[in-house]
Design an enzyme around this catalytic site. Structure first.
Site, short mmCIF file in Angstrom:
data_model
loop_
_atom_site.label_atom_id
_atom_site.label_comp_id
_atom_site.label_asym_id
_atom_site.label_seq_id
_atom_site.Cartn_x
_atom_site.Cartn_y
_atom_site.Cartn_z
N HIS A 1 60.87 -69.73 128.04
CA HIS A 1 61.93 -68.74 128.27
C HIS A 1 63.06 -69.40 129.02
O HIS A 1 63.10 -69.44 130.24
CB HIS A 1 61.39 -67.55 129.08
CG HIS A 1 62.36 -66.41 129.17
ND1 HIS A 1 62.14 -65.18 128.63
CD2 HIS A 1 63.59 -66.34 129.74
CE1 HIS A 1 63.17 -64.39 128.86
NE2 HIS A 1 64.07 -65.08 129.54
N HIS B 1 67.47 -70.08 128.45
CA HIS B 1 68.61 -69.72 127.60
C HIS B 1 69.56 -70.91 127.40
O HIS B 1 69.79 -71.70 128.32
CB HIS B 1 69.39 -68.55 128.23
CG HIS B 1 68.64 -67.26 128.22
ND1 HIS B 1 68.79 -66.30 127.23
CD2 HIS B 1 67.68 -66.77 129.06
CE1 HIS B 1 67.98 -65.29 127.48
NE2 HIS B 1 67.28 -65.55 128.57
N ARG C 1 83.76 -73.41 122.43
CA ARG C 1 84.76 -73.06 121.42
C ARG C 1 84.50 -73.67 120.05
O ARG C 1 85.05 -73.20 119.06
CB ARG C 1 86.16 -73.51 121.89
CG ARG C 1 86.62 -72.88 123.19
CD ARG C 1 86.87 -71.38 123.06
NE ARG C 1 87.16 -70.79 124.36
CZ ARG C 1 88.37 -70.85 124.95
NH1 ARG C 1 89.34 -71.52 124.37
NH2 ARG C 1 88.55 -70.28 126.13
N ASP D 1 68.34 -64.72 119.70
CA ASP D 1 68.23 -63.39 120.32
C ASP D 1 69.49 -62.56 120.08
O ASP D 1 70.59 -63.08 119.91
CB ASP D 1 67.90 -63.52 121.79
CG ASP D 1 69.10 -63.69 122.70
OD1 ASP D 1 69.03 -63.22 123.84
OD2 ASP D 1 70.09 -64.32 122.28
N GLY E 1 70.31 -59.74 127.09
CA GLY E 1 71.38 -58.91 127.63
C GLY E 1 70.80 -57.78 128.48
O GLY E 1 69.61 -57.77 128.79
N HIS F 1 63.17 -59.38 125.43
CA HIS F 1 63.17 -59.12 126.87
C HIS F 1 62.82 -57.65 127.05
O HIS F 1 63.23 -56.80 126.24
CB HIS F 1 64.57 -59.32 127.46
CG HIS F 1 65.01 -60.73 127.62
ND1 HIS F 1 65.13 -61.60 126.55
CD2 HIS F 1 65.39 -61.42 128.71
CE1 HIS F 1 65.58 -62.77 127.01
NE2 HIS F 1 65.73 -62.70 128.31
N GLU G 1 62.67 -56.15 132.71
CA GLU G 1 63.34 -57.07 133.66
C GLU G 1 64.12 -56.24 134.68
O GLU G 1 63.97 -56.38 135.89
CB GLU G 1 64.28 -58.01 132.91
CG GLU G 1 65.07 -58.93 133.82
CD GLU G 1 66.03 -59.85 133.07
OE1 GLU G 1 66.38 -59.56 131.91
OE2 GLU G 1 66.40 -60.89 133.65
N ASP H 1 64.65 -69.71 132.95
CA ASP H 1 65.59 -68.70 132.42
C ASP H 1 67.00 -69.27 132.24
O ASP H 1 67.43 -69.58 131.14
CB ASP H 1 65.58 -67.49 133.35
CG ASP H 1 66.03 -66.21 132.66
OD1 ASP H 1 66.27 -65.22 133.35
OD2 ASP H 1 66.18 -66.22 131.42
O1 LIG Z 1 67.72 -63.06 132.26
C1 LIG Z 1 68.31 -62.70 131.25
N1 LIG Z 1 68.09 -61.47 130.73
C2 LIG Z 1 68.72 -61.01 129.61
N2 LIG Z 1 69.64 -61.75 128.93
C3 LIG Z 1 69.91 -63.00 129.40
C4 LIG Z 1 69.27 -63.51 130.54
N3 LIG Z 1 69.73 -64.77 130.74
C5 LIG Z 1 70.61 -65.03 129.78
N4 LIG Z 1 70.74 -63.97 128.95
C6 LIG Z 1 71.67 -63.94 127.82
O2 LIG Z 1 72.69 -63.04 128.16
C7 LIG Z 1 73.46 -62.87 126.96
C8 LIG Z 1 73.98 -61.49 126.94
O3 LIG Z 1 74.94 -61.41 125.93
C9 LIG Z 1 72.51 -63.16 125.80
O4 LIG Z 1 72.96 -64.33 125.14
C10 LIG Z 1 71.20 -63.43 126.49
O5 LIG Z 1 70.44 -64.42 125.79
#
Ligand SMILES: O=c1[nH]cnc2c1ncn2[C@@H]1O[C@H](CO)[C@@H](O)[C@H]1O
Length: 337
Positions: free
Chosen positions: A14, A16, A70, A137, A169, A196, A199, A277
């Protein structure tokens, strides 16, 4: 302990894509878009910029960093540098959560985006021995339009590393059941479901993720600790939670690490993996998250090695890949004894 953790072969489930952009990468991107972005190029100012009032504020800040990406070259460099950092921490395998919708909406064509991450994936394997996979996601705040396009990109581009389908998100105001048709199609196409939930909202979103979205693992899911029936269900059906302790602290999902429900969930038999994360945004690393988890769970080196083994077993890596990584963890643990 920390030297044992530093050398321990790991898997991360997990983490991002944009959230892993290092301060150096963010500074380079911000400098390139001088003035047009609120994101500071100076690393010290950036550390202050990554201080979040609450989760909604975190998402707002996150999207200002997404704005810096970009073109497909930005995507390729970002992804390759993430692999470099993962290899520095002895991560052999990582399932990186990528949000193609957000970049396509900012003008990067889906095909170029997918070619860029795949190019970086090949480089990560040859240069760093890091095996990257993708979770695509849905950015929940962008709703069903984003769900539609994320699924379309997943099924039409189908990059080699794509293995799972998620939902990120904000959770507040973004009910999970509406996304059922998209998860049904993603799962029918052989993608694993890893949304998710739990949370920043209660146990009901974790139930929804399981019952409506067919979740095989849950991103965070920490509010499950508030519902004994849900906790027992997760333990009985061995549905893993992807836990990122410092993330929950920095987005104010938990008031303090000592109040994090990790230990209660583990004591109830819920399988967990330890993750970072969005490491630079939360001022942490995967190594530091292992150290936090070992403190909260009162683990010795053998217990920490079991955390790494658990992540491998909960991963979507094939059985031969899992066996190889588990053997590497075993050999390391013996050498370190
Ligand atoms: O901890 C988290 N929880 C939920 N979304 C997250 C987290 N970290 C990063 N994102 C990211 O936030 C963006 C929202 O548009 C998404 O790309 C999601 O992957």
């Amino acid at each position: 302990m920390t030297s044992f953790i530093a050398g321990l072969p790991k898997a991360e489930l997990h983490v991002h894509h944009v959230g892993s952009a290092s301060p150096r990468i963010v500074a380079e991107l911000a400098a390139r878009h001088e003035g047009a972005s609120p994101v500071p190029a100076d690393p010290e100012a950036l550390a202050e910029y990554f201080a979040f009032r609450d989760f909604a504020h975190f998402i707002d800040v996150y999207l200002t960093v997404v704005d810096l990406i970009r073109d497909d070259e930005d995507v390729r460099v970002l992804t390759f540098e993430i692999a470099r950092e993962l290899s520095r921490q002895q991560v052999r395998y990582a399932e990186l959560t990528v949000t193609p919708y957000s970049s396509v909406k900012r003008g990067i064509p889906a095909k170029a985006f997918c070619e860029a991450i795949e190019d970086a994936r090949r480089g990560a394997a040859t240069e760093f021995g890091v095996d990257l996979r993708w979770c695509f996601d849905i950015p929940g705040e962008a709703g069903l339009a984003a769900a539609e396009q994320t699924l379309a990109i997943a099924l039409e581009e189908r990059p080699d590393g794509l293995i799972s389908f998620g939902l990120g998100g904000p959770e507040v105001g973004v009910p999970r059941p509406q996304f059922k048709p998209y998860f049904d199609q993603a799962r029918a196409a052989g993608l694993h479901s890893v949304p998710h939930a739990g949370e920043t909202t209660g146990p009901e979103t974790v139930w929804d993720a399981i019952r409506e979205l067919g979740a095989e693992r849950i991103g965070h899911g920490i509010s499950a600790a508030q519902d004994p029936e849900l906790t027992a269900y997760l333990a009985e059906h061995q549905i893993p939670l992807e836990i990122s302790p410092t993330s929950n602290l920095r987005t104010r999902a938990v008031p303090s690490l000592d109040e994090h429900p990790l230990a209660r969930l583990v004591a109830a038999g819920v399988p967990v993996s330890i993750n970072s994360d969005d490491p630079p945004m939360f001022g942490t690393t995967l190594e530091q998250e292992y150290a936090v988890a070992s403190r909260l769970l009162g683990l010795d080196d053998a217990g920490v090695a079991d955390l790494a083994r658990a992540a491998v077993k909960q991963s979507f890596l094939d059985s031969s890949g899992q066996a190889r990584l588990l053997a590497e963890i075993d050999a390391y643990t013996v050498r370190s004894a």
